[in-house]
Design an enzyme around this catalytic site. Structure first.
Site, short mmCIF file in Angstrom:
data_model
loop_
_atom_site.label_atom_id
_atom_site.label_comp_id
_atom_site.label_asym_id
_atom_site.label_seq_id
_atom_site.Cartn_x
_atom_site.Cartn_y
_atom_site.Cartn_z
N THR A 1 10.12 -8.14 -12.71
CA THR A 1 9.35 -9.36 -12.93
C THR A 1 8.24 -9.47 -11.89
O THR A 1 8.47 -9.24 -10.70
CB THR A 1 10.29 -10.59 -12.88
OG1 THR A 1 11.27 -10.41 -13.91
CG2 THR A 1 9.52 -11.88 -13.11
N SER B 1 -3.91 -2.57 -0.29
CA SER B 1 -2.84 -3.38 0.28
C SER B 1 -3.36 -4.78 0.57
O SER B 1 -4.44 -4.94 1.13
CB SER B 1 -2.32 -2.75 1.57
OG SER B 1 -1.44 -3.65 2.21
N GLY B 2 -2.57 -5.80 0.19
CA GLY B 2 -3.02 -7.18 0.36
C GLY B 2 -3.21 -7.60 1.81
O GLY B 2 -4.22 -8.21 2.15
N GLY C 1 0.82 -1.21 0.00
CA GLY C 1 0.00 0.00 0.00
C GLY C 1 0.85 1.26 0.00
O GLY C 1 0.52 2.25 -0.66
N THR C 2 1.94 1.21 0.72
CA THR C 2 2.85 2.36 0.79
C THR C 2 3.37 2.71 -0.60
O THR C 2 3.36 3.88 -1.00
CB THR C 2 4.03 2.03 1.73
OG1 THR C 2 3.52 1.75 3.03
CG2 THR C 2 5.03 3.17 1.81
N GLN D 1 -7.85 0.71 3.87
CA GLN D 1 -8.75 0.21 4.92
C GLN D 1 -10.19 0.04 4.44
O GLN D 1 -11.00 -0.57 5.13
CB GLN D 1 -8.74 1.15 6.14
CG GLN D 1 -7.43 1.15 6.90
CD GLN D 1 -7.13 -0.16 7.61
OE1 GLN D 1 -7.99 -1.03 7.75
NE2 GLN D 1 -5.89 -0.32 8.04
N CYS E 1 2.27 1.93 13.00
CA CYS E 1 3.55 2.49 12.56
C CYS E 1 4.12 3.44 13.61
O CYS E 1 5.30 3.73 13.58
CB CYS E 1 3.36 3.25 11.24
SG CYS E 1 2.63 2.22 9.99
C1 PLP Z 1 -1.61 -0.37 6.30
C2 PLP Z 1 -1.93 0.89 5.60
C3 PLP Z 1 -1.08 1.40 4.59
C4 PLP Z 1 0.23 0.75 4.23
O1 PLP Z 1 0.08 -0.46 3.55
P1 PLP Z 1 1.36 -1.43 3.45
O2 PLP Z 1 0.95 -2.50 2.52
O3 PLP Z 1 1.60 -1.92 4.84
O4 PLP Z 1 2.48 -0.61 2.94
C5 PLP Z 1 -1.45 2.56 3.96
N1 PLP Z 1 -2.58 3.20 4.28
C6 PLP Z 1 -3.41 2.76 5.24
C7 PLP Z 1 -4.67 3.51 5.52
C8 PLP Z 1 -3.11 1.59 5.93
O5 PLP Z 1 -3.93 1.17 6.89
#
Ligand code: PLP
Length: 388
Positions: free
Chosen positions: A241, A203-204, A74-75, A181, A329
């Site tokens: 890849t 994010s998975g 997600g980051t 989320q 975090c």
């Molecule tokens: C967990 C989260 C992220 C980061 O996702 P990652 O896959 O851990 O990098 C970004 N935004 C929100 C709102 C999150 O809860």
């Protein structure tokens, strides 16, 4: 600690992997190791698996498969959207975001500000909502992008993303939403209602898929400037890849999320509501943080007046209960939650807050046991502070 005794109420930090997801990815960790870019059939198997996964994610988001770009998390998706917008036009180097975003937006924004970009940080009210008029006024001719999250990871508060996107679109500015989320918890349909969204992050591991894979939705009419350069993977949008097993996993997780969405909205919401109302009824001086009417079904952020949430976490951990004192975090640092501070809460109130986030793997029995232990812990800490 055995898994059976663990009570996991921290599903906004990460989630349990669904066994069906692990099963789906397993062949691609073992015998199906072909490179999707290879011309022979063995490679094509892998390519087909990635395309199937892309289709599954597109189905969940209500978009076209070609609008799905697989990333590492997600980051990365968040960083990529903003970076792309900023490389589009050197005369548009203004970014608008909010003070309650995930650190994947906040830290990037702070870094950009140090590098000469101008960043406007929109504040929120005590419910955690932004002022749409303020947003509208903040948009300038040199604004490159507006980024506002769909659902807050700490409070679960939902922004009116459709309305925000429409305002931003009317000013001809790009709009990104961190929907990490929201995906799988609230319906998202990018083809119809939310067509003014240019970029959306997934994010998975917040979706019962393993960690280390994400998606950036890039609207088919929106230009995207890659920052990983090399091979032509992902339609030239992200070289490297493909992480075939994890793409497959995310595809499967997305399909399951679609199937379980109604359950999340009813059964998981019922667990959350039951937990929350019993905390408020049976533990004195407790309040819910944030907009209860516009909130994820699985999240509650509760202040326990006069209590140090770090002390509660420690005692709950000893009892096998996982929850969070703010965003994962920032745990370990002494700073109170930036989200709760942005909502105007005192440092003390922010430090007395705990987040409980549920999933389809939680049960009513866990809620009952969790409540009992929580009541004991809060009672103990209050008696200790009375004695002191
Ligand atoms: C967990 C989260 C992220 C980061 O996702 P990652 O896959 O851990 O990098 C970004 N935004 C929100 C709102 C999150 O809860």
């Amino acid at each position: 600690m055995s898994d059976a005794s663990l009570i996991y109420f921290d599903n906004n930090a990460t989630t349990k992997t669904d066994p069906a997801v692990v099963k789906a990815m397993m062949p691609y960790l073992t015998e199906e190791y072909g490179n999707p870019s290879s011309a022979y059939r063995f490679g094509k198997h892998a390519a087909e698996a990635v395309e199937r996964a892309r289709g599954q994610v597109a189905q969940l988001l209500g978009c076209e498969p070609k609008e799905i770009l697989f990333t590492s998390c997600g980051t990365e998706s968040n960083n990529a959207a903003i970076n792309s917008a900023l490389t589009m036009d050197p005369d548009r180097q203004h970014v608008i975001t909010t003070r309650v975003e995930h650190s994947a937006i906040i830290k990037h924004g702070e870094w950009l500000a140090k590098r000469g970009c101008e960043v406007t940080w929109l504040g929120v009210d005590e419910k955690g909502q932004i002022d749409l008029k303020e947003l509208e006024r903040a948009i300038r001719p040199d604004t490159a992008i507006v980024s506002a999250m769909w659902a807050n990871n700490e409070t679960g508060v939902l922004f009116p993303v459709e309305e925000i996107a429409a305002i931003v679109h009317s000013k001809r500015v790009l709009f990104h939403t961190d929907a990490v989320q929201a995906v799988g918890k609230v319906p998202i349909n990018l083809a119809h209602a939310h067509s003014h969204i240019n970029f959306l992050s997934v994010s998975g591991h917040k979706l019962h898929c393993p960690k280390g894979v994400g998606v950036l939705y890039v609207n088919r009419r929106t230009r995207f400037n890659p920052y990983l350069m090399g091979g032509g993977q992902e339609h030239g949008k992200r070289a490297g890849t493909e992480n075939v097993p994890y793409c497959v996993a995310l595809g499967e997780a997305a399909e399951l999320a679609g199937k379980h969405m109604a359950h999340e909205d009813h059964a998981v919401r019922a667990l959350r509501d039951d937990f929350e109302s019993k905390v408020l009824e049976t533990i004195q001086d407790t309040h819910v943080n944030g907009d209860r009417d516009h909130r994820l079904p699985n999240t509650t952020s509760i202040v326990f007046e006069g209590i140090d949430s770090e002390a509660v976490l420690l005692l709950l951990d000893q009892a096998g209960i996982c929850c969070s004192a703010g965003s994962a975090c920032t745990t370990g640092s002494v700073h109170p939650s930036h989200v709760l501070k942005a909502m105007g809460f005192s440092t003390e109130r922010a430090r007395s807050s705990l987040r409980f986030s549920f999933s389809r793997y939680n049960t009513a029995a866990e809620v009952e046991r969790g409540l009992e232990i929580l009541r004991g812990v809060i009672g103990k800490l209050r008696r200790m502070s009375m004695a002191a």
